[in-house]
Motif scaffolding. Structure first.
Motif, PDB file in Angstrom:
ATOM      1  N   MET A  35       0.751  -1.151  -0.178  1.00  0.00           N
ATOM      2  CA  MET A  35      -0.071  -0.091  -0.190  1.00  0.00           C
ATOM      3  C   MET A  35       0.985   1.220  -0.054  1.00  0.00           C
ATOM      4  O   MET A  35       0.685   2.069  -0.953  1.00  0.00           O
ATOM      5  CB  MET A  35      -0.973   0.058   1.249  1.00  0.00           C
ATOM      6  CG  MET A  35      -1.677   1.344   1.414  1.00  0.00           C
ATOM      7  SD  MET A  35      -2.790   1.348   2.903  1.00  0.00           S
ATOM      8  CE  MET A  35      -1.502   1.672   4.244  1.00  0.00           C
ATOM      9  N   ALA A 234     -12.744   8.231   0.595  1.00  0.00           N
ATOM     10  CA  ALA A 234     -11.947   7.437   0.005  1.00  0.00           C
ATOM     11  C   ALA A 234     -12.654   6.313  -0.718  1.00  0.00           C
ATOM     12  O   ALA A 234     -12.687   5.673  -1.708  1.00  0.00           O
ATOM     13  CB  ALA A 234     -11.044   6.630   0.858  1.00  0.00           C
ATOM     14  N   LEU A 248      -6.249   6.040  -4.901  1.00  0.00           N
ATOM     15  CA  LEU A 248      -6.473   5.368  -3.816  1.00  0.00           C
ATOM     16  C   LEU A 248      -5.841   4.987  -2.635  1.00  0.00           C
ATOM     17  O   LEU A 248      -6.010   4.950  -1.398  1.00  0.00           O
ATOM     18  CB  LEU A 248      -7.198   4.107  -4.339  1.00  0.00           C
ATOM     19  CG  LEU A 248      -8.741   4.295  -5.068  1.00  0.00           C
ATOM     20  CD1 LEU A 248      -8.982   2.963  -5.639  1.00  0.00           C
ATOM     21  CD2 LEU A 248      -9.501   4.895  -4.195  1.00  0.00           C
ATOM     22  N   MET A 249      -4.370   4.271  -3.223  1.00  0.00           N
ATOM     23  CA  MET A 249      -3.445   3.979  -2.142  1.00  0.00           C
ATOM     24  C   MET A 249      -2.910   5.309  -1.395  1.00  0.00           C
ATOM     25  O   MET A 249      -2.623   5.044  -0.154  1.00  0.00           O
ATOM     26  CB  MET A 249      -2.170   3.322  -3.006  1.00  0.00           C
ATOM     27  CG  MET A 249      -2.778   1.941  -3.302  1.00  0.00           C
ATOM     28  SD  MET A 249      -3.398   0.811  -2.362  1.00  0.00           S
ATOM     29  CE  MET A 249      -5.207   1.013  -2.644  1.00  0.00           C
ATOM     30  N   SER A 252      -5.563   5.786   1.131  1.00  0.00           N
ATOM     31  CA  SER A 252      -5.494   4.524   2.260  1.00  0.00           C
ATOM     32  C   SER A 252      -4.337   5.057   3.171  1.00  0.00           C
ATOM     33  O   SER A 252      -4.422   4.827   4.410  1.00  0.00           O
ATOM     34  CB  SER A 252      -5.089   3.142   1.471  1.00  0.00           C
ATOM     35  OG  SER A 252      -6.323   2.871   0.616  1.00  0.00           O
ATOM     36  N   ILE A 255      -5.455   7.704   5.655  1.00  0.00           N
ATOM     37  CA  ILE A 255      -6.271   6.973   6.654  1.00  0.00           C
ATOM     38  C   ILE A 255      -5.442   6.116   7.707  1.00  0.00           C
ATOM     39  O   ILE A 255      -5.992   6.392   8.792  1.00  0.00           O
ATOM     40  CB  ILE A 255      -7.200   6.245   6.072  1.00  0.00           C
ATOM     41  CG1 ILE A 255      -8.062   7.069   4.986  1.00  0.00           C
ATOM     42  CG2 ILE A 255      -8.147   5.614   6.841  1.00  0.00           C
ATOM     43  CD1 ILE A 255      -9.115   6.228   4.280  1.00  0.00           C
ATOM     44  N   SER A 256      -4.440   5.619   7.218  1.00  0.00           N
ATOM     45  CA  SER A 256      -3.762   4.535   8.066  1.00  0.00           C
ATOM     46  C   SER A 256      -2.821   5.321   8.801  1.00  0.00           C
ATOM     47  O   SER A 256      -2.486   4.419   9.968  1.00  0.00           O
ATOM     48  CB  SER A 256      -2.975   3.454   7.333  1.00  0.00           C
ATOM     49  OG  SER A 256      -4.017   2.918   6.270  1.00  0.00           O
TER      50      SER A 256
ATOM     51  N   THR B 103      -5.345  -1.164  11.210  1.00  0.00           N
ATOM     52  CA  THR B 103      -5.645  -0.339   9.956  1.00  0.00           C
ATOM     53  C   THR B 103      -7.197  -0.223   9.669  1.00  0.00           C
ATOM     54  O   THR B 103      -7.761  -0.972   9.980  1.00  0.00           O
ATOM     55  CB  THR B 103      -4.788  -0.807   8.558  1.00  0.00           C
ATOM     56  OG1 THR B 103      -3.575  -1.054   9.046  1.00  0.00           O
ATOM     57  CG2 THR B 103      -4.889  -0.072   7.562  1.00  0.00           C
ATOM     58  N   ALA B 107      -9.012   1.181   4.124  1.00  0.00           N
ATOM     59  CA  ALA B 107      -7.781   1.305   3.697  1.00  0.00           C
ATOM     60  C   ALA B 107      -7.562  -0.079   3.192  1.00  0.00           C
ATOM     61  O   ALA B 107      -6.890  -0.622   2.256  1.00  0.00           O
ATOM     62  CB  ALA B 107      -6.804   1.603   4.808  1.00  0.00           C
ATOM     63  N   LEU B 110      -9.416  -1.217   0.216  1.00  0.00           N
ATOM     64  CA  LEU B 110      -8.916  -0.652  -0.879  1.00  0.00           C
ATOM     65  C   LEU B 110      -7.505  -1.472  -1.605  1.00  0.00           C
ATOM     66  O   LEU B 110      -7.409  -1.711  -2.651  1.00  0.00           O
ATOM     67  CB  LEU B 110      -8.449   0.788  -0.857  1.00  0.00           C
ATOM     68  CG  LEU B 110      -9.764   1.484  -0.717  1.00  0.00           C
ATOM     69  CD1 LEU B 110      -9.552   3.097  -0.143  1.00  0.00           C
ATOM     70  CD2 LEU B 110     -10.686   1.705  -1.826  1.00  0.00           C
ATOM     71  N   VAL B 111      -6.717  -1.734  -0.459  1.00  0.00           N
ATOM     72  CA  VAL B 111      -5.704  -2.218  -0.803  1.00  0.00           C
ATOM     73  C   VAL B 111      -5.917  -3.804  -1.454  1.00  0.00           C
ATOM     74  O   VAL B 111      -4.958  -4.098  -2.282  1.00  0.00           O
ATOM     75  CB  VAL B 111      -4.622  -2.661   0.337  1.00  0.00           C
ATOM     76  CG1 VAL B 111      -3.367  -3.449   0.061  1.00  0.00           C
ATOM     77  CG2 VAL B 111      -4.096  -1.276   0.896  1.00  0.00           C
TER      78      VAL B 111
END
Lengths: 280, 281
Positions: A35, A234, A248-249, A252, A255-256, B103, B107, B110-111
């Motif tokens: 990711m 997202a 998108l990544m 992500s 967000i993470s 996580t 996310a 999506l990954v």
């Protein structure tokens, strides 16, 4: 002194453990690295080979998010919702946890269990009806309030759960001494008890924040275009930016980020929080 | 005690009232426009029991629940054992293993969408590298539930392992020493001494996962929305789409209450089995 063969055997065991670590990391950590890596790759490379590590890295995915989609705004929304529900969760949860411990109440435990077991969807429809009744879909301030209240369903039981063991560790005699000195209940609570659970408070703050930050369902159903937090924007991205995997990544990754940081600095507390205090 | 009233009132407003309202919804007939033609008895539940999609969603939910719980428990035991051994760097590794569980599910989903992409995804590229034909991960009815299960197993096996590792590390050493004196080998020691001692921790971990697995939602909703052709339509996703896509709040309420009952039944059965087991010992 251990014999030579014992030392050798111990070394072999440690080596085996590290082999296990590598295998486990390949399975459980590599997708996260994937990711992060993809967030910094160009779309043209992401759609290419995953074995090509020579492709250039770029910040353009992130720049895009901030310039074209105004991500600062959605980050702000996430902060408002997660911050608000964490603060309220603490204000309500800290005194509640204290009373639960001192009065040995099990009843509130039942309610928090109810909140833990009930599917989130069950809360969404009533909240949605309420939202329409008070005109929240078109009023941003009300919408935020509603989202914060909804996320309180996550943060309040979590705060109580996390704090109960901390309050249990405070000896009763300490409070009795304060009582003899003529302190009121409130003074006793603020001046004697609270400082002693300060470590517990920081645990409750960080975990409530993360759980609220990550939560998807309530905002999916209740937020409007102006109050959307990161997970919802997202998700909406999937349709809009079809094929924009880099974007998108990058989303992500953003967000993470809080969770990734916390996994490094506060892992012990995270385990306690994730297991609802089942493991200390 | 005045200190508890604020929390109690908020809990009643936020948790108890919505549950009561959902019960009322399920027994009445609320229309899309917000009008409610009032009490209809169990009509919504009758519609639900007659609806094949309801039974399909129960089947999907139980399939994912059983598959994920079994793999996560077995995998969690193996990884948990690994995590319980003291070697330099253990804490760092433990931190890494925490990451999937904390996580955000958005996310994670999506990954995995990128990993599962039919043409350029990492999964199919890996398969190709070892000479296996590409798989339609999310697009086929047969494969989609398994692909969704893989994501959940990936996200939550390390979490099980962390709980189990904490359990293993707090086990007393005497029973193991006694077993060695009795001539037990390491496998016997693990199976007949370790596992029974670990039972309480193991059931707590499984119970926590159970409550979440029966309510399977986020990754499914983001990756497949219950498709293709309802192959991954869990009861929770069905309850959501019935309310917000099909706009039938009363029918959705019946679905959501059934889901709540299912959670309570499964979690209750679990707790009961656990109590029975510990009484037997």
């Amino acid at each position: 002194m251990p014999s030579r063969s014992a030392v050798k055997q111990k070394r072999r065991k440690i080596a085996l453990v590290y082999v296990g670590y590598v295998v486990a990391a390949l399975i459980f950590f590599v997708p996260v690295l994937f990711m992060l890596w993809s967030a910094f790759r160009r779309n043209i490379d992401i759609t290419g080979s995953i074995f090509d590590f020579t492709t250039p890295l770029t910040l353009s995915n992130f720049v895009n998010l901030f310039e074209r989609f105004d991500f600062v705004y959605y980050i702000r929304n996430s902060f408002i919702i997660a911050g608000g529900s964490t603060l309220l969760g603490l204000i309500l949860g800290v005194p509640a946890a204290y009373v639960v411990v001192r009065r040995k109440l099990a009843g509130l435990g039942f309610f928090t269990l109810l909140a833990r077991m009930a599917p989130g969807v069950m809360f969404v429809v009533p909240l949605f009806v309420l939202s329409i009744a008070v005109g929240a879909p078109s009023n941003d301030a009300l919408n935020f309030l509603l989202l914060i209240a909804a996320h309180l369903i996550i943060t309040l039981p979590l705060c109580i759960w996390l704090l109960v063991p901390f309050f249990e560790e405070i000896p009763r005699s300490l409070e009795e001494a304060a009582m003899i000195d003529g302190c009121s209940v409130w003074q006793r609570f603020v001046q004697v008890v609270l400082p002693l659970v300060a470590p517990g408070l920081s645990v409750a703050i960080t975990l409530s924040f993360i759980f609220s930050w990550n939560y998807f369902l309530f905002a999916l159903a209740l937020a409007n275009a102006d109050t959307m937090p990161l997970p919802v924007i997202a998700f909406n991205f999937i349709g809009q930016g079809a094929g924009d995997y880099g974007g998108l990544m990058a989303a992500s990754t953003l967000i993470s980020l809080p969770a990734l940081i916390l996994a490094i600095v506060a892992q012990r507390w995270l385990i306690r929080g994730l297991t609802g205090g089942a493991v200390k | 005690m005045p200190l508890i009233w604020p929390a109690l009132i908020v809990t009643i407003l936020l948790v108890v009232l919505p549950v009561l309202y959902t019960i009322w919804l399920s027994l009445s007939d609320r229309k899309i426009d917000g009008s409610n033609s009032g009490f209809v008895g169990l009509a919504n539940f009758q519609t639900m029991f007659a609806e094949p999609e309801f039974w399909n969603s129960i089947r999907v939910t139980l399939f994912l629940f059983v598959l994920c719980l079994v793999v996560e428990t077995v995998g969690g035991l193996a990884l948990g054992y690994l995590l319980s051994i003291d070697v330099p760097g253990r804490a760092i590794f433990q931190g890494l293993m925490l990451i999937p569980a904390i996580t955000a599910s958005v996310a994670v989903a999506l990954v995995w969408l990128l990993i599962y992409d039919p043409t350029l995804g990492a999964a199919n590229q890996l398969l190709e590298a070892i000479g296996i034909d590409p798989v339609v991960w999310l697009g086929s009815r047969e494969m989609a539930p398994w692909s969704i299960a893989i994501v959940d197993i990936w996200q939550w096996t390390p979490f099980m392992a962390l709980i189990i590792a904490a359990g293993i590390r707090s086990l007393p050493s005497e029973p193991f020493e006694a077993a060695v004196i009795d001539g037990a080998g390491s496998i016997k020691k693990a199976l007949f001494v370790g596992l029974p001692l670990l039972y309480p921790v193991l059931t707590v971990a499984m119970l926590l996962r159970t409550v979440d697995l029966v309510r399977f939602f986020d990754t499914v909703y983001i990756m497949t929305q219950g498709g293709p052709v309802n192959a991954t339509n869990t009861l929770n996703v069905y309850g959501y789409t019935a309310a917000f896509i099909d706009q039938d709040p009363s029918y959705a309420a019946a679905l959501q209450l059934s889901l709540f009952f299912l959670v309570i039944i499964v979690a209750g059965a679990f707790t009961w089995l656990r109590g029975k087991q510990s009484n037997a010992e």
